[in-house]
Design an enzyme around this catalytic site. Structure first.
Site, PDB file in Angstrom:
ATOM      1  N   ARG A 241       0.859  -1.192   0.000  1.00  0.00           N
ATOM      2  CA  ARG A 241       0.000   0.000   0.000  1.00  0.00           C
ATOM      3  C   ARG A 241       0.889   1.234   0.000  1.00  0.00           C
ATOM      4  NH1 ARG A 241      -3.526  -2.725  -1.580  1.00  0.00           N
ATOM      5  NH2 ARG A 241      -5.604  -3.073  -0.690  1.00  0.00           N
ATOM      6  N   GLU A 270      -3.147   7.588  -4.578  1.00  0.00           N
ATOM      7  CA  GLU A 270      -3.516   7.052  -5.889  1.00  0.00           C
ATOM      8  C   GLU A 270      -4.883   7.606  -6.293  1.00  0.00           C
ATOM      9  OE1 GLU A 270      -3.363   2.753  -5.748  1.00  0.00           O
ATOM     10  OE2 GLU A 270      -1.370   2.805  -4.876  1.00  0.00           O
ATOM     11  N   HIS A 288      -0.802   0.291  -9.775  1.00  0.00           N
ATOM     12  CA  HIS A 288      -1.485  -0.664  -8.893  1.00  0.00           C
ATOM     13  C   HIS A 288      -2.080  -1.845  -9.687  1.00  0.00           C
ATOM     14  CE1 HIS A 288      -3.712  -0.918  -4.774  1.00  0.00           C
ATOM     15  NE2 HIS A 288      -3.487  -2.127  -5.259  1.00  0.00           N
TER      16      HIS A 288
HETATM   17  C1  DGY Z   1      -5.630  -5.985  -2.912  1.00  0.00           C
HETATM   18  O1  DGY Z   1      -6.285  -6.993  -3.192  1.00  0.00           O
HETATM   19  O2  DGY Z   1      -5.550  -5.544  -1.777  1.00  0.00           O
HETATM   20  C2  DGY Z   1      -4.939  -5.321  -4.037  1.00  0.00           C
HETATM   21  O3  DGY Z   1      -4.241  -4.216  -3.671  1.00  0.00           O
HETATM   22  C3  DGY Z   1      -5.888  -5.037  -5.171  1.00  0.00           C
HETATM   23  O4  DGY Z   1      -5.199  -5.477  -6.279  1.00  0.00           O
END
Ligand code: DGY
Length: 323
Positions: A241, A270, A288
């Site tokens: 993240r 983002e 992402h």
């Molecule tokens: C998640 O599943 O947490 C991812 O970041 C989405 O691709």
């Protein structure tokens, strides 16, 4: 015949997922796929029995408190659930589900892509070629960082961290990690070296990969001070993240060369990339896409439907989010 439950779907879904969902439920779709504002989310939820959301939808206490009383299930199309205030959901009697396991491999692949892309100047060399700036082969251009034999420090040795480690072993990297507890049952990673503190891990990481969740404890965990603990010329990879890294600190470290390169699939705020990143040749950045393969996205969607099916059959949901 009893009415099918009504599911608010906050984002566009892959076709196969939508086909299965619509067969079992009445669906409120988001056809233009824009992220819904809080107001819109609450208003659309007013006629729903459950929500299938994505990681870009914020379910804080304020939103959760305004959902209709009958709505007692939210399943997120993601493994991460930092966008949901879990205690507040539970206070409202809402069960939560997510999509673990099925995106482990796809996300670990992208971590290696980021690691290699950053180490080997993939972005700047490819851009030079596309923009007509590559004139000739030369012994001194686009010189990256050797990967084989280097130490990879992994923060967070869960499913994705372990999958990253296994892939990195294929590049003869030495695996170091920090986790709440040492991992004792990780197939093929018996000789991975456990560090009982982040500080110790950072000191040993030629490459540093972030694979932990975002929480109050991990917000800006990688900042001026912690970056300074990495060996000079280290490479940072983030596929977890964005807000785990303080972008301003990383931009400064990339500019000064303190950090040789970074490979990011996620970043703060983002989808807006901090403009400070834009001129940096030593940044390999992606939008992402960790779980973005059709197989993975279908599997994530089917997990969400499994969660809904179980909930509406009064069975325990197969992929529950717990405290
Ligand atoms: C998640 O599943 O947490 C991812 O970041 C989405 O691709």
């Amino acid at each position: 015949m009893t009415e099918k439950p009504c599911i608010l779907v906050t984002r566009k879904l892959p076709d196969d997922v939508m086909a299965r969902l619509s067969a079992g439920y009445n669906v409120i779709e988001n056809e233009n796929d824009e992220t819904l504002s809080t107001k819109e989310l609450i208003s659309r939820a007013s006629s729903a029995d459950a929500i299938l959301c994505g990681p870009t939808d914020l379910f804080n206490k304020e939103v959760l408190n305004q959902l209709p009383d009958r709505l007692k299930m939210i399943t997120t199309f993601s493994v991460g659930y930092d966008h949901i205030d879990v205690p507040a959901a539970f206070e409202n009697g809402i069960q939560l589900g997510n999509t673990p396991d099925v995106l482990t491999d796809a996300t670990a692949d992208i971590a290696l892509l980021c690691l290699l892309g950053a180490a080997r100047m993939a972005h700047s060399s490819a851009m030079a070629l596309r923009e007509g700036r590559w004139q000739k082969w030369a012994t001194t251009q686009f010189l990256g960082i050797h990967v084989s034999g280097k130490r990879l420090g992994i923060l967070g040795m869960g499913r994705i961290g372990q999958a990253v480690a296994r892939r990195a072993r294929g590049f003869d990297m030495e695996i170091h990690y920090h986790n709440r507890n040492p991992v004792t049952d990780a197939r093929g990673l018996e000789d991975a070296i456990y560090h009982d503190s982040l500080e110790s891990l950072l000191g040993q990481s030629d490459f540093f990969s972030i694979n932990c969740g975002l929480s109050e404890q991990t917000f800006h965990l990688i900042n001026d001070k912690t970056i300074d603990l990495l060996p000079k010329g280290a490479v940072i990879v983030n596929t977890a993240r964005g807000p785990i890294i303080d972008d301003t600190a990383l931009i400064n470290a990339l500019k000064s060369g303190r950090i040789a390169a970074a490979g990011l699939d996620v970043f703060e705020n983002e989808p807006t990339l901090n403009p400070g990143y834009l001129p940096l040749e030593n940044l390999f950045v992606l939008p992402h896409i960790g779980s973005a393969t059709i197989e993975t996205r279908n599997a994530m969607g089917f997990k969400c439907i499994d969660n809904l099916d179980a909930f509406f059959s009064n069975k325990p949901i197969p992929n529950p989010i717990t405290l």
